[in-house]
Write a protein that holds these residues in place. Structure first.
Motif, PDB file in Angstrom:
ATOM      1  N   CYS A 239       0.872  -1.174   0.000  1.00  0.00           N
ATOM      2  CA  CYS A 239       0.000   0.000   0.000  1.00  0.00           C
ATOM      3  C   CYS A 239       0.904   1.218   0.000  1.00  0.00           C
ATOM      4  CB  CYS A 239      -0.899  -0.010   1.235  1.00  0.00           C
ATOM      5  SG  CYS A 239      -1.921   1.462   1.442  1.00  0.00           S
ATOM      6  N   THR A 240       0.921   1.927  -1.106  1.00  0.00           N
ATOM      7  CA  THR A 240       1.736   3.131  -1.199  1.00  0.00           C
ATOM      8  C   THR A 240       0.824   4.345  -1.241  1.00  0.00           C
ATOM      9  OG1 THR A 240       1.781   2.969  -3.595  1.00  0.00           O
ATOM     10  CG2 THR A 240       3.583   1.926  -2.395  1.00  0.00           C
ATOM     11  N   ALA A 241       1.402   5.483  -0.893  1.00  0.00           N
ATOM     12  CA  ALA A 241       0.586   6.687  -0.795  1.00  0.00           C
ATOM     13  C   ALA A 241       1.263   7.861  -1.483  1.00  0.00           C
ATOM     14  CB  ALA A 241       0.318   7.025   0.662  1.00  0.00           C
ATOM     15  N   SER A 242       0.452   8.736  -2.030  1.00  0.00           N
ATOM     16  CA  SER A 242       0.922  10.018  -2.531  1.00  0.00           C
ATOM     17  C   SER A 242       0.103  11.096  -1.844  1.00  0.00           C
ATOM     18  CB  SER A 242       0.766  10.108  -4.049  1.00  0.00           C
ATOM     19  OG  SER A 242      -0.576   9.894  -4.425  1.00  0.00           O
ATOM     20  N   GLY A 243       0.783  12.196  -1.554  1.00  0.00           N
ATOM     21  CA  GLY A 243       0.094  13.285  -0.878  1.00  0.00           C
ATOM     22  C   GLY A 243      -0.191  13.007   0.587  1.00  0.00           C
ATOM     23  N   LEU A 244       0.492  12.002   1.138  1.00  0.00           N
ATOM     24  CA  LEU A 244       0.193  11.564   2.494  1.00  0.00           C
ATOM     25  C   LEU A 244       1.374  10.809   3.053  1.00  0.00           C
ATOM     26  CD1 LEU A 244      -2.219  11.121   4.581  1.00  0.00           C
ATOM     27  CD2 LEU A 244      -2.468   8.880   3.502  1.00  0.00           C
TER      28      LEU A 244
ATOM     29  N   VAL B  81       1.377  -7.464   9.065  1.00  0.00           N
ATOM     30  CA  VAL B  81       1.359  -6.098   8.542  1.00  0.00           C
ATOM     31  C   VAL B  81       2.615  -5.383   9.038  1.00  0.00           C
ATOM     32  CG1 VAL B  81      -0.055  -5.238  10.466  1.00  0.00           C
ATOM     33  CG2 VAL B  81      -0.003  -3.995   8.285  1.00  0.00           C
ATOM     34  N   SER B  82       3.199  -4.574   8.159  1.00  0.00           N
ATOM     35  CA  SER B  82       4.434  -3.883   8.523  1.00  0.00           C
ATOM     36  C   SER B  82       4.533  -2.584   7.735  1.00  0.00           C
ATOM     37  CB  SER B  82       5.645  -4.768   8.243  1.00  0.00           C
ATOM     38  OG  SER B  82       5.718  -5.103   6.868  1.00  0.00           O
ATOM     39  N   ARG B  83       5.475  -1.748   8.166  1.00  0.00           N
ATOM     40  CA  ARG B  83       5.705  -0.465   7.494  1.00  0.00           C
ATOM     41  C   ARG B  83       7.149  -0.373   7.001  1.00  0.00           C
ATOM     42  NH1 ARG B  83       2.187   3.783   8.847  1.00  0.00           N
ATOM     43  NH2 ARG B  83       0.804   3.436  10.635  1.00  0.00           N
ATOM     44  N   ASP B  84       7.317   0.361   5.918  1.00  0.00           N
ATOM     45  CA  ASP B  84       8.647   0.808   5.484  1.00  0.00           C
ATOM     46  C   ASP B  84       8.533   2.315   5.337  1.00  0.00           C
ATOM     47  OD1 ASP B  84      10.949   1.608   4.119  1.00  0.00           O
ATOM     48  OD2 ASP B  84      11.116  -0.322   3.097  1.00  0.00           O
ATOM     49  N   SER B  85       8.987   3.033   6.338  1.00  0.00           N
ATOM     50  CA  SER B  85       8.827   4.483   6.345  1.00  0.00           C
ATOM     51  C   SER B  85       9.568   5.145   5.195  1.00  0.00           C
ATOM     52  CB  SER B  85       9.325   5.047   7.678  1.00  0.00           C
ATOM     53  OG  SER B  85       8.578   4.517   8.755  1.00  0.00           O
TER      54      SER B  85
ATOM     55  N   LYS C 167      10.028   4.137   2.279  1.00  0.00           N
ATOM     56  CA  LYS C 167       9.304   3.964   1.027  1.00  0.00           C
ATOM     57  C   LYS C 167       7.854   4.438   1.129  1.00  0.00           C
ATOM     58  CE  LYS C 167      12.096   0.063  -0.563  1.00  0.00           C
ATOM     59  NZ  LYS C 167      12.100  -1.346  -1.033  1.00  0.00           N
ATOM     60  N   ASN C 168       7.480   4.932   2.299  1.00  0.00           N
ATOM     61  CA  ASN C 168       6.101   5.374   2.523  1.00  0.00           C
ATOM     62  C   ASN C 168       5.111   4.283   2.101  1.00  0.00           C
ATOM     63  OD1 ASN C 168       4.248   7.282   3.505  1.00  0.00           O
ATOM     64  ND2 ASN C 168       3.921   8.162   1.467  1.00  0.00           N
TER      65      ASN C 168
END
Length: 135
Positions: free
Chosen positions: A22-27, A75-79, A81-82
């Motif tokens: 799940c990638t984001a733009s503007g956020l 579930v995990s995050r890669d900050s 790579k947003n």
């Protein structure tokens, strides 16, 4: 303009694995609780209320899972790579669904209880990615 985009879906055999992104733009995803939902086959894609909450990662890194996926999904995050990931192992035919990520609204506050899995606690959704588990 805020946009969430899921990717990584596909066809996999039972017992196989996939990693959804799940990638984001503007956020900045780091600043928000992010949930994963899925919509079973045969249900109206645009009906948000029919989506099943399966996982959530909080801004503090706390994770939550539904009983249906606990022990198989992470579930995990890669900050840098947003990006938020949903790693799915030991997939079963009943996992076949469209998978969505979503940004929580300001009304989703820790401690979550069961609220993390409620669709109405989220105010921004991606378009979904199809996961099909079968031979």
């Amino acid at each position: 303009q805020v946009q969430l985009v899921e990717s990584g879906g596909g066809l996999v055999q039972p017992g196989g694995s996939l990693r959804l992104s799940c990638t984001a733009s503007g956020l900045s995803l780091d600043r928000h609780h992010i949930g994963w939902f899925r919509l079973a086959p045969g249900k109206e894609r645009e009906d948000v209320s029919r989506r099943e909450g399966i996982s959530c990662i909080s801004t503090t890194g706390n994770t939550n899972y539904s009983d249906a996926v606990k022990g198989r999904l992470t579930v995990s995050r890669d900050s840098a790579k947003n990006t938020v990931y949903l790693t799915m192992n030991n997939l079963k035919p009943r996992d076949t669904a469209i998978y969505f990520c979503a940004k929580a609204s300001n009304f989703l506050i820790e401690p979550f209880g069961k609220s993390w899995s409620r669709w109405h606690r989220y105010d921004q959704w991606g378009q979904g990615t199809q996961v099909t588990v079968g031979s």
